[in-house]
Write a protein that holds these residues in place. Structure first.
Motif, short mmCIF file in Angstrom:
data_model
loop_
_atom_site.label_atom_id
_atom_site.label_comp_id
_atom_site.label_asym_id
_atom_site.label_seq_id
_atom_site.Cartn_x
_atom_site.Cartn_y
_atom_site.Cartn_z
N ALA A 1 0.83 -1.21 0.00
CA ALA A 1 0.00 0.00 0.00
C ALA A 1 0.87 1.26 0.00
CB ALA A 1 -0.93 -0.01 1.20
N PHE A 2 1.96 1.22 0.77
CA PHE A 2 2.89 2.36 0.80
C PHE A 2 3.49 2.60 -0.58
CE2 PHE A 2 7.31 3.83 1.15
CZ PHE A 2 7.11 5.07 1.75
N ASN A 3 3.90 1.53 -1.25
CA ASN A 3 4.44 1.67 -2.60
C ASN A 3 3.39 2.23 -3.56
OD1 ASN A 3 7.15 0.97 -2.53
ND2 ASN A 3 6.71 -1.22 -2.57
N GLY A 4 2.14 1.80 -3.36
CA GLY A 4 1.06 2.30 -4.20
C GLY A 4 0.90 3.81 -4.10
N VAL A 5 1.00 4.32 -2.87
CA VAL A 5 0.91 5.77 -2.65
C VAL A 5 2.08 6.47 -3.33
CG1 VAL A 5 0.99 7.59 -0.90
CG2 VAL A 5 -0.41 5.55 -0.51
N ARG A 6 3.27 5.90 -3.20
CA ARG A 6 4.46 6.50 -3.81
C ARG A 6 4.35 6.51 -5.33
NH1 ARG A 6 10.29 3.80 -2.84
NH2 ARG A 6 9.17 2.05 -3.77
N MET A 7 3.81 5.45 -5.90
CA MET A 7 3.73 5.36 -7.36
C MET A 7 2.70 6.30 -7.95
SD MET A 7 4.31 1.35 -8.37
CE MET A 7 2.99 0.73 -7.32
N ARG A 8 1.74 6.75 -7.16
CA ARG A 8 0.72 7.66 -7.69
C ARG A 8 1.34 8.88 -8.34
NH1 ARG A 8 -3.44 7.89 -2.61
NH2 ARG A 8 -4.10 5.69 -2.66
N ARG A 9 2.44 9.36 -7.77
CA ARG A 9 3.08 10.56 -8.31
C ARG A 9 3.58 10.31 -9.73
NH1 ARG A 9 7.77 13.12 -9.12
NH2 ARG A 9 7.74 15.40 -8.80
N TRP A 10 4.05 9.10 -10.03
CA TRP A 10 4.54 8.80 -11.36
C TRP A 10 3.45 8.99 -12.41
CZ3 TRP A 10 6.86 3.24 -10.25
CH2 TRP A 10 7.77 3.33 -9.18
N TYR A 11 2.23 8.58 -12.04
CA TYR A 11 1.10 8.61 -12.96
C TYR A 11 0.31 9.91 -12.87
CZ TYR A 11 1.95 3.56 -13.18
OH TYR A 11 2.52 2.33 -13.36
N GLY A 12 0.64 10.74 -11.88
CA GLY A 12 -0.11 11.97 -11.67
C GLY A 12 0.75 13.20 -11.83
N GLU A 13 1.26 13.69 -10.72
CA GLU A 13 2.01 14.95 -10.72
C GLU A 13 3.19 14.94 -11.68
OE1 GLU A 13 4.70 17.57 -7.55
OE2 GLU A 13 3.37 15.99 -6.82
N ALA A 14 3.99 13.88 -11.67
CA ALA A 14 5.17 13.82 -12.54
C ALA A 14 4.76 13.80 -14.01
CB ALA A 14 6.00 12.59 -12.20
N LEU A 15 3.74 13.02 -14.34
CA LEU A 15 3.28 12.94 -15.73
C LEU A 15 2.70 14.27 -16.20
CD1 LEU A 15 2.68 11.20 -18.26
CD2 LEU A 15 0.47 10.67 -17.22
N ASN A 16 1.89 14.89 -15.35
CA ASN A 16 1.29 16.18 -15.72
C ASN A 16 2.37 17.22 -16.00
OD1 ASN A 16 -1.29 15.12 -15.41
ND2 ASN A 16 -1.42 15.73 -13.26
N SER A 17 3.41 17.22 -15.17
CA SER A 17 4.51 18.16 -15.36
C SER A 17 5.30 17.83 -16.63
CB SER A 17 5.43 18.15 -14.15
OG SER A 17 6.53 18.99 -14.32
N TYR A 18 5.57 16.55 -16.85
CA TYR A 18 6.34 16.10 -18.00
C TYR A 18 5.65 16.50 -19.31
CZ TYR A 18 9.27 12.81 -20.69
OH TYR A 18 10.17 12.24 -21.56
N CYS A 19 4.32 16.36 -19.35
CA CYS A 19 3.55 16.65 -20.56
C CYS A 19 2.98 18.06 -20.58
CB CYS A 19 2.39 15.65 -20.68
SG CYS A 19 2.89 13.93 -20.88
N ASN A 20 3.20 18.82 -19.50
CA ASN A 20 2.65 20.17 -19.39
C ASN A 20 1.13 20.15 -19.59
OD1 ASN A 20 2.75 22.97 -18.97
ND2 ASN A 20 2.96 23.38 -21.15
N ILE A 21 0.45 19.26 -18.90
CA ILE A 21 -0.99 19.11 -19.03
C ILE A 21 -1.70 20.21 -18.24
CG2 ILE A 21 -2.98 17.61 -18.58
CD1 ILE A 21 -1.08 15.21 -18.90
N GLN A 22 -2.64 20.87 -18.89
CA GLN A 22 -3.43 21.91 -18.26
C GLN A 22 -4.72 21.31 -17.68
OE1 GLN A 22 -1.98 25.06 -18.23
NE2 GLN A 22 -0.33 23.85 -19.17
N SER A 23 -5.36 22.05 -16.79
CA SER A 23 -6.61 21.55 -16.21
C SER A 23 -7.66 21.41 -17.30
CB SER A 23 -7.12 22.49 -15.12
OG SER A 23 -7.73 23.63 -15.68
N VAL A 24 -8.56 20.45 -17.12
CA VAL A 24 -9.58 20.20 -18.13
C VAL A 24 -10.51 21.40 -18.26
CG1 VAL A 24 -11.16 19.04 -16.51
CG2 VAL A 24 -11.27 18.50 -18.94
N GLU A 25 -10.75 22.11 -17.16
CA GLU A 25 -11.61 23.29 -17.22
C GLU A 25 -10.97 24.39 -18.05
OE1 GLU A 25 -14.29 26.05 -14.20
OE2 GLU A 25 -12.91 24.54 -13.39
N ASP A 26 -9.67 24.64 -17.84
CA ASP A 26 -8.97 25.66 -18.62
C ASP A 26 -8.89 25.26 -20.09
OD1 ASP A 26 -8.57 27.20 -16.37
OD2 ASP A 26 -6.51 26.52 -16.04
#
Length: 264
Positions: A61-86
């Motif tokens: 479970a701890f690893n699962g929490v750590r991996m979330r960043r790979w698929y979330g914050e890190a990916l969004n930054s890597y791809c420069n993803i904007q919010s869906v509303e914007d």
């Protein structure tokens, strides 16, 4: 063709894919609907989470929490993803919010909008009360190869099985998760980097780019793909890896990196 996009994430797949599919010929995105993720039965959700922890262990479970960043914050930054509303605002697409994915508000919006097909970009379970409303139902992008990796997090389970290849699948939504007929599928080589985290993020960014273009192609040639959809057959389901499974993923990653890494 009139299209609805449904998502539960302000960032992620929807924010990335919208600018691409908005350019598809003959396609009108009539609305993007954001589910705010309101949970009606918290006790059931807590019980489900506890059962998962019991299955994969506390370290898993701890690893699962750590991996979330790979698929979330890190990916969004890597791809420069904007919010869906914007993104909707900049593209002039109608934007709506509903309390939860399968709420009555979602159902009513689907009925009022009268779309030919709906696209799921980053959702969990979708009820038949929702996905059966559009004339051609709903499609989902699963960022893995089906049916071999149903409900799987991208890339890590391929590494667990000793594969240097991942991909995406666009499929019809049915009453279960990741089991509907396949319309389009593409395999993508894993982009090996120094660390497992960097490898997951860089590869998923490539898969996102490919799946956005794949979805655009599918929408522009909808009936050719839709009418030739194929059943998945027997699949295999995955969840968050246990600590032992994560260790295998890490070891296989190091071995495969040495074999497959291409100098940048």
């Amino acid at each position: 063709m009139r299209v609805i996009v449904l998502t539960t994430s302000r960032l992620g797949t929807a924010g990335h894919h919208l600018p691409v599919i908005a350019t598809a010929k003959g396609i009108e995105i009539v609305a993007v609907i954001l589910s705010e993720g309101f949970v009606t039965n918290r006790s059931k959700r807590h019980w489900r989470n506890l059962k998962k922890i019991a299955r994969i262990g506390v370290l898993g479970a701890f690893n699962g929490v750590r991996m979330r960043r790979w698929y979330g914050e890190a990916l969004n930054s890597y791809c420069n993803i904007q919010s869906v509303e914007d993104t909707c605002r900049s593209l002039g697409i109608r934007f709506e919010k509903v309390p939860s994915t399968n709420s009555r508000q979602t159902q009513q919006l689907f009925k009022d909008l009268g779309a030919d097909v709906a696209i799921s970009l980053g959702n969990g379970y979708i009820s038949p009360k929702v996905f059966t409303i559009p004339r051609h139902g709903m499609l989902n992008i699963h960022h893995e190869i089906l049916p071999d990796y149903q409900n799987a997090q991208s890339i890590i389970w391929q590494l667990y099985n000793g594969s240097a290849e991942t991909g995406y699948t666009i499929h019809k939504i049915d009453a279960r998760i990741d089991t509907g007929d396949i319309l389009l599928q593409e395999h993508v080589s894993i982009k090996f980097r120094d660390s497992l985290a960097e490898t997951v993020t860089a590869t998923l960014a490539e898969v996102f780019d490919r799946s956005a273009q794949g979805l655009k192609k599918l929408l522009e040639n909808f009936h050719r793909y839709y009418d030739n959809a194929r059943p998945q057959g027997t699949g295999k389901k995955y969840t968050t890896p246990s600590y032992r499974q994560y260790f295998t993923i890490l070891q296989n990653f190091k071995r495969l990196r040495n074999i497959n890494r291409i100098p940048e």
